[in-house]
Design a protein around this motif. Sequence first.
Motif, PDB file in Angstrom:
ATOM      1  N   GLN A  91       8.110  -1.254  -2.885  1.00  0.00           N
ATOM      2  CA  GLN A  91       8.130  -1.740  -1.502  1.00  0.00           C
ATOM      3  C   GLN A  91       8.030  -0.535  -0.573  1.00  0.00           C
ATOM      4  O   GLN A  91       9.040   0.056  -0.196  1.00  0.00           O
ATOM      5  CB  GLN A  91       9.404  -2.542  -1.243  1.00  0.00           C
ATOM      6  CG  GLN A  91       9.457  -3.830  -2.020  1.00  0.00           C
ATOM      7  CD  GLN A  91      10.715  -4.625  -1.718  1.00  0.00           C
ATOM      8  OE1 GLN A  91      11.642  -4.137  -1.103  1.00  0.00           O
ATOM      9  NE2 GLN A  91      10.732  -5.856  -2.172  1.00  0.00           N
ATOM     10  N   LEU A  92       6.799  -0.191  -0.210  1.00  0.00           N
ATOM     11  CA  LEU A  92       6.548   0.971   0.621  1.00  0.00           C
ATOM     12  C   LEU A  92       6.125   0.529   2.018  1.00  0.00           C
ATOM     13  O   LEU A  92       5.614  -0.575   2.202  1.00  0.00           O
ATOM     14  CB  LEU A  92       5.444   1.837   0.001  1.00  0.00           C
ATOM     15  CG  LEU A  92       5.674   2.261  -1.451  1.00  0.00           C
ATOM     16  CD1 LEU A  92       4.495   3.096  -1.951  1.00  0.00           C
ATOM     17  CD2 LEU A  92       6.982   3.023  -1.611  1.00  0.00           C
ATOM     18  N   VAL A  93       6.320   1.408   2.974  1.00  0.00           N
ATOM     19  CA  VAL A  93       5.849   1.151   4.329  1.00  0.00           C
ATOM     20  C   VAL A  93       4.409   1.637   4.440  1.00  0.00           C
ATOM     21  O   VAL A  93       3.510   0.879   4.759  1.00  0.00           O
ATOM     22  CB  VAL A  93       6.764   1.827   5.376  1.00  0.00           C
ATOM     23  CG1 VAL A  93       6.188   1.694   6.769  1.00  0.00           C
ATOM     24  CG2 VAL A  93       8.171   1.228   5.309  1.00  0.00           C
ATOM     25  N   ASP A  94       4.159   2.909   4.160  1.00  0.00           N
ATOM     26  CA  ASP A  94       2.829   3.508   4.185  1.00  0.00           C
ATOM     27  C   ASP A  94       2.817   4.683   3.218  1.00  0.00           C
ATOM     28  O   ASP A  94       3.864   5.111   2.734  1.00  0.00           O
ATOM     29  CB  ASP A  94       2.480   4.046   5.583  1.00  0.00           C
ATOM     30  CG  ASP A  94       2.233   2.965   6.623  1.00  0.00           C
ATOM     31  OD1 ASP A  94       1.854   1.845   6.236  1.00  0.00           O
ATOM     32  OD2 ASP A  94       2.421   3.248   7.813  1.00  0.00           O
ATOM     33  N   LEU A  95       1.620   5.227   2.988  1.00  0.00           N
ATOM     34  CA  LEU A  95       1.525   6.462   2.220  1.00  0.00           C
ATOM     35  C   LEU A  95       0.300   7.244   2.648  1.00  0.00           C
ATOM     36  O   LEU A  95      -0.639   6.685   3.220  1.00  0.00           O
ATOM     37  CB  LEU A  95       1.543   6.213   0.714  1.00  0.00           C
ATOM     38  CG  LEU A  95       0.381   5.525   0.019  1.00  0.00           C
ATOM     39  CD1 LEU A  95      -0.716   6.505  -0.319  1.00  0.00           C
ATOM     40  CD2 LEU A  95       0.889   4.886  -1.264  1.00  0.00           C
ATOM     41  N   ALA A  96       0.332   8.544   2.383  1.00  0.00           N
ATOM     42  CA  ALA A  96      -0.768   9.421   2.772  1.00  0.00           C
ATOM     43  C   ALA A  96      -0.945  10.502   1.700  1.00  0.00           C
ATOM     44  O   ALA A  96       0.036  11.000   1.137  1.00  0.00           O
ATOM     45  CB  ALA A  96      -0.487  10.059   4.127  1.00  0.00           C
ATOM     46  N   ILE A  97      -2.204  10.832   1.440  1.00  0.00           N
ATOM     47  CA  ILE A  97      -2.545  11.863   0.453  1.00  0.00           C
ATOM     48  C   ILE A  97      -3.592  12.775   1.078  1.00  0.00           C
ATOM     49  O   ILE A  97      -4.616  12.303   1.579  1.00  0.00           O
ATOM     50  CB  ILE A  97      -3.131  11.254  -0.834  1.00  0.00           C
ATOM     51  CG1 ILE A  97      -2.171  10.245  -1.460  1.00  0.00           C
ATOM     52  CG2 ILE A  97      -3.509  12.357  -1.830  1.00  0.00           C
ATOM     53  CD1 ILE A  97      -2.800   9.404  -2.573  1.00  0.00           C
ATOM     54  N   ALA A  98      -3.344  14.082   1.052  1.00  0.00           N
ATOM     55  CA  ALA A  98      -4.342  15.074   1.453  1.00  0.00           C
ATOM     56  C   ALA A  98      -4.565  15.999   0.267  1.00  0.00           C
ATOM     57  O   ALA A  98      -3.600  16.385  -0.415  1.00  0.00           O
ATOM     58  CB  ALA A  98      -3.869  15.880   2.659  1.00  0.00           C
ATOM     59  N   HIS A  99      -5.821  16.356   0.010  1.00  0.00           N
ATOM     60  CA  HIS A  99      -6.140  17.262  -1.106  1.00  0.00           C
ATOM     61  C   HIS A  99      -7.243  18.208  -0.684  1.00  0.00           C
ATOM     62  O   HIS A  99      -8.228  17.790  -0.099  1.00  0.00           O
ATOM     63  CB  HIS A  99      -6.569  16.462  -2.338  1.00  0.00           C
ATOM     64  CG  HIS A  99      -6.337  17.190  -3.616  1.00  0.00           C
ATOM     65  ND1 HIS A  99      -7.012  18.348  -3.949  1.00  0.00           N
ATOM     66  CD2 HIS A  99      -5.497  16.935  -4.633  1.00  0.00           C
ATOM     67  CE1 HIS A  99      -6.588  18.761  -5.136  1.00  0.00           C
ATOM     68  NE2 HIS A  99      -5.667  17.930  -5.578  1.00  0.00           N
ATOM     69  N   ARG A 100      -7.043  19.469  -0.982  1.00  0.00           N
ATOM     70  CA  ARG A 100      -8.038  20.495  -0.689  1.00  0.00           C
ATOM     71  C   ARG A 100      -9.124  20.522  -1.747  1.00  0.00           C
ATOM     72  O   ARG A 100      -8.890  20.235  -2.909  1.00  0.00           O
ATOM     73  CB  ARG A 100      -7.380  21.878  -0.690  1.00  0.00           C
ATOM     74  CG  ARG A 100      -6.664  22.293   0.559  1.00  0.00           C
ATOM     75  CD  ARG A 100      -7.595  22.643   1.708  1.00  0.00           C
ATOM     76  NE  ARG A 100      -8.657  23.573   1.353  1.00  0.00           N
ATOM     77  CZ  ARG A 100      -8.534  24.898   1.257  1.00  0.00           C
ATOM     78  NH1 ARG A 100      -7.380  25.483   1.484  1.00  0.00           N
ATOM     79  NH2 ARG A 100      -9.575  25.660   0.946  1.00  0.00           N
ATOM     80  N   VAL A 101     -10.312  20.941  -1.318  1.00  0.00           N
ATOM     81  CA  VAL A 101     -11.408  21.302  -2.215  1.00  0.00           C
ATOM     82  C   VAL A 101     -12.001  22.596  -1.669  1.00  0.00           C
ATOM     83  O   VAL A 101     -11.650  23.040  -0.580  1.00  0.00           O
ATOM     84  CB  VAL A 101     -12.493  20.201  -2.314  1.00  0.00           C
ATOM     85  CG1 VAL A 101     -11.942  18.953  -2.984  1.00  0.00           C
ATOM     86  CG2 VAL A 101     -13.093  19.875  -0.968  1.00  0.00           C
ATOM     87  N   GLY A 102     -12.911  23.202  -2.432  1.00  0.00           N
ATOM     88  CA  GLY A 102     -13.503  24.469  -2.009  1.00  0.00           C
ATOM     89  C   GLY A 102     -12.691  25.639  -2.526  1.00  0.00           C
ATOM     90  O   GLY A 102     -11.924  25.509  -3.486  1.00  0.00           O
TER      91      GLY A 102
END
Length: 160
Positions: A91-102
Amino acid sequence: MLRYCLITFIEIYIVIIEILEEPFDPWAWAKGCQPGERTCRHDVGATSLFIGTMRDFNEGDEVQSMVLEHYPEMTGKHLHDIAEQAMRKWQLVDLAIAHRVGEIFPGDSIVCVVVWSSHRKEAYEANRMIMEALKSTVPFWKKEKLASGSRWVEKNTEGF
């Protein structure tokens, strides 16, 4: 600057997924994604945040830099699928994922996973599952630059 950004709605939840080619400040990025910052929701009781940074060593060797390669559509789909699994399991409210490349250097942030929930148990467990699934299933290819040359990383470090 390459920036893949996917904002989707899974039922009533917001999932933010970004693949970034430039260095980023994970603390500022996470704050900008925070539900209270972009909506009038106030049902968040717990935030679990994981930040992964590049080490200067691997397999006993000093690593000077690393290049992370990916196929945007494939990588984005895998990340979206992982986010959807987490949203359906806890039961989550929201989620966020950031990932680098390069090209990435020791000390640079590589990944940031943020999970918001009403309760800490769900936030902790979902964040851990997302990170472990990301490390073991999402198609990123790593090439390390060493003093003696370069090499492709064949496997990630073990998680659970």
